[in-house]
Structure formats: C-alpha cells, structure tokens
Design an enzyme around this catalytic site. Structure first.
Site, PDB file in Angstrom:
ATOM      1  N   GLY A  20      29.563 -41.177 -17.728  1.00  0.00           N
ATOM      2  CA  GLY A  20      29.364 -42.428 -16.997  1.00  0.00           C
ATOM      3  C   GLY A  20      27.913 -42.825 -17.077  1.00  0.00           C
ATOM      4  O   GLY A  20      27.074 -42.066 -17.569  1.00  0.00           O
ATOM      5  N   SER A  21      27.629 -44.048 -16.618  1.00  0.00           N
ATOM      6  CA  SER A  21      26.217 -44.434 -16.623  1.00  0.00           C
ATOM      7  C   SER A  21      25.878 -45.222 -15.377  1.00  0.00           C
ATOM      8  O   SER A  21      26.745 -45.835 -14.751  1.00  0.00           O
ATOM      9  CB  SER A  21      25.861 -45.202 -17.890  1.00  0.00           C
ATOM     10  N   GLY A  22      24.601 -45.167 -15.042  1.00  0.00           N
ATOM     11  CA  GLY A  22      24.123 -45.880 -13.857  1.00  0.00           C
ATOM     12  C   GLY A  22      22.969 -46.768 -14.255  1.00  0.00           C
ATOM     13  O   GLY A  22      22.763 -47.028 -15.444  1.00  0.00           O
ATOM     14  N   PHE A  24      19.748 -46.236 -14.153  1.00  0.00           N
ATOM     15  CA  PHE A  24      18.561 -45.654 -14.785  1.00  0.00           C
ATOM     16  C   PHE A  24      18.857 -44.485 -15.704  1.00  0.00           C
ATOM     17  O   PHE A  24      17.975 -43.700 -16.014  1.00  0.00           O
ATOM     18  CB  PHE A  24      17.558 -45.229 -13.712  1.00  0.00           C
ATOM     19  N   VAL A  27      25.227 -40.041 -17.240  1.00  0.00           N
ATOM     20  CA  VAL A  27      25.749 -38.750 -16.794  1.00  0.00           C
ATOM     21  C   VAL A  27      26.545 -38.183 -17.972  1.00  0.00           C
ATOM     22  O   VAL A  27      27.423 -38.861 -18.524  1.00  0.00           O
ATOM     23  CB  VAL A  27      26.634 -38.904 -15.539  1.00  0.00           C
ATOM     24  N   ASP A 139      25.601 -46.260   0.164  1.00  0.00           N
ATOM     25  CA  ASP A 139      26.183 -46.907  -1.027  1.00  0.00           C
ATOM     26  C   ASP A 139      27.626 -46.436  -1.220  1.00  0.00           C
ATOM     27  O   ASP A 139      28.053 -46.205  -2.341  1.00  0.00           O
ATOM     28  CB  ASP A 139      25.337 -46.595  -2.266  1.00  0.00           C
TER      29      ASP A 139
HETATM   30  P1  ATP Z   1      23.985 -46.268  -9.957  1.00  0.00           P
HETATM   31  O1  ATP Z   1      22.751 -46.729 -10.604  1.00  0.00           O
HETATM   32  O2  ATP Z   1      25.185 -47.151 -10.204  1.00  0.00           O
HETATM   33  O3  ATP Z   1      23.819 -45.942  -8.518  1.00  0.00           O
HETATM   34  P2  ATP Z   1      23.524 -43.640 -10.827  1.00  0.00           P
HETATM   35  O4  ATP Z   1      22.536 -43.754 -11.932  1.00  0.00           O
HETATM   36  O5  ATP Z   1      22.994 -43.202  -9.512  1.00  0.00           O
HETATM   37  O6  ATP Z   1      24.383 -44.931 -10.676  1.00  0.00           O
HETATM   38  P3  ATP Z   1      25.923 -42.116 -10.546  1.00  0.00           P
HETATM   39  O7  ATP Z   1      26.588 -43.216  -9.783  1.00  0.00           O
HETATM   40  O8  ATP Z   1      25.602 -40.873  -9.805  1.00  0.00           O
HETATM   41  O9  ATP Z   1      24.626 -42.644 -11.301  1.00  0.00           O
HETATM   42  O10 ATP Z   1      26.798 -41.765 -11.821  1.00  0.00           O
HETATM   43  C1  ATP Z   1      27.185 -42.759 -12.758  1.00  0.00           C
HETATM   44  C2  ATP Z   1      28.621 -42.476 -13.196  1.00  0.00           C
HETATM   45  O11 ATP Z   1      28.690 -41.187 -13.828  1.00  0.00           O
HETATM   46  C3  ATP Z   1      29.626 -42.395 -12.043  1.00  0.00           C
HETATM   47  O12 ATP Z   1      30.140 -43.662 -11.735  1.00  0.00           O
HETATM   48  C4  ATP Z   1      30.673 -41.455 -12.600  1.00  0.00           C
HETATM   49  O13 ATP Z   1      31.576 -42.147 -13.430  1.00  0.00           O
HETATM   50  C5  ATP Z   1      29.881 -40.504 -13.470  1.00  0.00           C
HETATM   51  N1  ATP Z   1      29.526 -39.274 -12.715  1.00  0.00           N
HETATM   52  C6  ATP Z   1      28.528 -39.126 -11.819  1.00  0.00           C
HETATM   53  N2  ATP Z   1      28.472 -37.885 -11.327  1.00  0.00           N
HETATM   54  C7  ATP Z   1      29.470 -37.213 -11.920  1.00  0.00           C
HETATM   55  C8  ATP Z   1      29.951 -35.849 -11.838  1.00  0.00           C
HETATM   56  N3  ATP Z   1      29.367 -34.976 -11.028  1.00  0.00           N
HETATM   57  N4  ATP Z   1      31.002 -35.497 -12.611  1.00  0.00           N
HETATM   58  C9  ATP Z   1      31.593 -36.403 -13.439  1.00  0.00           C
HETATM   59  N5  ATP Z   1      31.189 -37.677 -13.565  1.00  0.00           N
HETATM   60  C10 ATP Z   1      30.153 -38.094 -12.820  1.00  0.00           C
END
Ligand code: ATP
Length: 351
Positions: A20-22, A24, A27, A139
C-alpha cells in the site's frame, strides 16, 4: 525517546512487494532474513534541512513511533523495529494480510447485526486501550481499519496508521485541523481544543455531501437522518447507539468505555438479545457506500498525480520552490474544495 536502528534495513530484511502507499512513502512486505518471518515495512521519506522539500518531518515520525511503542494491544498494529538512514525511516510492523474490514464486509451478501457487533467491539477495545493511555488516533476511517487474516476462526480487527495520533499531557491543550472531511469531528473543523472524544465521532460517515464543503457543513451541523429506505432492518438499539455517538458536544458523546457497555454491544435483557438477533445490516446500501468511498479514493489519487505533474512543470519554469512546498504540504486527499484546505494532514496546524 524512540530508538532508531542505524543498520541497513536490507541487510536484515529482504524487501518484497508493495502492500500500500500513503502520502510520504510506501508499505512493502519484508522478510526477516534471520527467522524467515514476514512483516510490513513502512518506508517514509524524510525531509532534509536545505535538501528536498518533499517528505516528512522527522519529529512527526518520532511521534508516530513513540505512540506505537506505547500501544501493545491485539487490535492495534504492532511495531517491531525502526530503522533510520539519511533520507528515510523504516517502521517494521506486524503484517496485516486480511485487507480493509469494509472491503471484506462488502463482499458479503448479508451481515447480521450480531456479526457487525463483533467487529465494532474489537474497534472499541482498541480505542478504549488507546484512550486509557491518553492517546487519540485522529484519523479513524475505513482505510485504517484492517483484518489480520481473511480466513481465521475469529476475524481479528487491527487499527493502523498512527501518523496523526497524539498523546495528551495533563493540562495541555491540543488543537489540530487534520483529518478527512467525511470522518472528522465537528470540534476539529471549528478548531476547538481536542480530546480522545474526537475519535468516537470519526470513523463514521452519514455526513457525506456532494462536495467536501457540503460534507463539512453536515458534520458541523450534525445533520443526518435515519431514512427508512436504508434503516428498515436496523434495530432500535443500533439506532440509539449511533445517536449517542453522533453528538456535537464532545463531552456528551459516549466514550469508548461507555460504548462497550451500551445494550447494543452488551445486551442485558432477553428482549435486547432478541431485538439484536433479528436485525441485519442493509448490504445494498453498505456496498454502495463502499463503492463510492473507493471511487473517491481513486479519484483523489488521480487528481493528486495530475497536480504534482503540473507543479513540476510550473516549478521548472518559475523556480518557485515556495509554491511547490506549499502545494506538496497541503492535504492531497481533499485538494479540490476550499473548506477542506483547512484539513491538512501531517504538516497541519496544531498547537
Ligand atoms: P497516509 O498518508 O494515508 O496516512 P501512511 O503513509 O501513514 O498513509 P499507512 O496508512 O500506515 O501509511 O499505510 C498505507 C497503506 O499500506 C494502508 O492503507 C494499507 O493498505 C497498507 N498497510 C499499512 N500498514 C500495513 C500493515 N501493517 N500490513 C499490511 N498492509 C499495511
């Protein structure tokens, strides 16, 4: 202070596919070389002083790490390790393989309220633990509520993404405008002092309007209805539960602890048990809500990409780094309308 390892993460873990990606970073699935165990590595780009303007502030990651280290609970993602290099921080997390809870539910043809309550209970258990540690998530939304496995005798809910989470200290006031319009509490929009109660109102979205502006107006007015078309099969206890959550005054809102004691979650009389067992979730409506949510997420992703491409072009011609910084910092999820520019993530105004 959180301890970050300076080892090279690749030396200890084999890096696999993107999960997945967020905003910044990404993952990725990682495999621990010493044990063969699989984990999820959250790779976050760190902003360097005088260097790239993109990336996260180091203190934000430190905050996320310190909060995760304080939260060891079966319904909260576990943090195993943290690595730091010059430009990146890597959080090694428990691997969650079951996907988003809402996607799992949307695949079902029917769902009894008793089944939905098993999920709700786990979310509330995670929240109760968090709040008892004076930590608010800020969030909570379907994207951050996952299932550890899709096929297990007992489906285990996991709360993820503590990037906006905050630990309250006694006597300290905290205000923030971070969040996602559909799921944000009214006190966030009004920039009032926040408490863990803001988590209780987020994570639900009966307020969705046609635009983010309308959504935010609905949230502030706590404007919603139980339309018969959608709530015919809903028990009166479930409606009572929802009504006690969707309360504008955060002090009057049920706490996670109180939610767990509400008769919909914990029935006492036989009549309450029967009332609950007869009722089910309107799946047609749920599937429609989930599809709309997914569509909005992909629409936002496309609009972010377009915006970044345009910015690069503009900046190349103008060398306007200030513009790039401002644009990249604003909330990419909700960039299209005015009120939601209030709602910035990570680099948001908070005090
Ligand atoms: P955002 O910027 O949207 O807040 P972020 O950079 O903080 O995102 P996360 O929301 O923690 O990142 O993770 C992004 C995506 O990665 C999640 O929506 C999920 O699909 C996947 N993901 C995150 N943590 C895990 C995990 N522990 N196991 C499997 N997939 C995960």
């Amino acid at each position: 202070m959180a301890v970050f390892k300076s080892d090279i993460v690749e030396d200890l873990y084999e890096i696999g596919e993107v999960l997945g990606s967020g905003h910044f970073g990404q993952v990725k699935k990682v495999r621990e070389r010493a044990t063969g165990t699989s984990w999820a590595g959250k790779f976050l780009k760190i902003r360097r002083k005088g260097g790239s303007l993109l990336g996260m502030d180091r203190t934000s990651v430190e905050r996320e790490v310190e909060i995760l280290q304080a939260l060891k609970h079966p319904n909260i993602v576990l943090l195993k390790d943290v690595f730091e290099s010059r430009s990146e921080m890597v959080l090694v997390l428990e691997l969650i393989s079951g996907g988003e809870l809402f996607d799992f539910i949307a695949e079902k043809d029917n769902l009894l309220e008793t089944e939905a309550i098993q999920f709700m209970k786990q979310i509330l258990e995670g929240l109760r633990f968090m709040h008892s540690n004076n930590i608010a998530h800020f969030d909570l939304k379907p994207e951050n509520i996952m299932l550890s496995e899709k096929v297990s005798p007992q489906l285990n809910v996991k709360l993820i993404d503590f990037g906006l989470a905050y630990r309250f200290h006694q006597g300290q006031e905290y205000k923030s405008t971070s969040g996602t319009p559909q799921y944000v509490a009214p006190e966030v929009i009004s920039f009032e002092p926040l408490s863990t109660a803001a988590d209780i109102l987020s994570g639900m979205s009966p307020f969705q309007g046609d635009t983010d502006e309308e959504t935010l107006r609905n949230v502030v007015a706590v404007h919603y209805e139980f339309e018969d078309l959608y709530f015919k099969t809903t028990s009166s206890m479930a409606k009572d539960f929802i009504q006690k959550l969707l309360v504008k005054d955060s002090r009057e809102r049920m706490t996670a602890e109180e939610c767990l004691l509400h008769p919909w979650i914990k029935p006492i009389t036989r009549r309450q048990v029967a009332n609950r067992n007869r009722s089910s979730i309107n799946m047609r409506n749920f599937k429609r809500f989930n599809a709309k949510r997914k569509w909005k997420m992909s629409y936002n992703m496309v609009s972010v990409c377009n915006r970044l491409v345009n910015l690069r072009l503009v900046c190349k011609h103008r060398s306007d780094t200030d513009l790039l910084q401002r644009q990249c910092e604003s909330d990419v999820e909700d960039s299209e309308s005015n009120p939601s520019s209030l709602l910035r993530r990570r680099l948001s105004s908070s005090s």
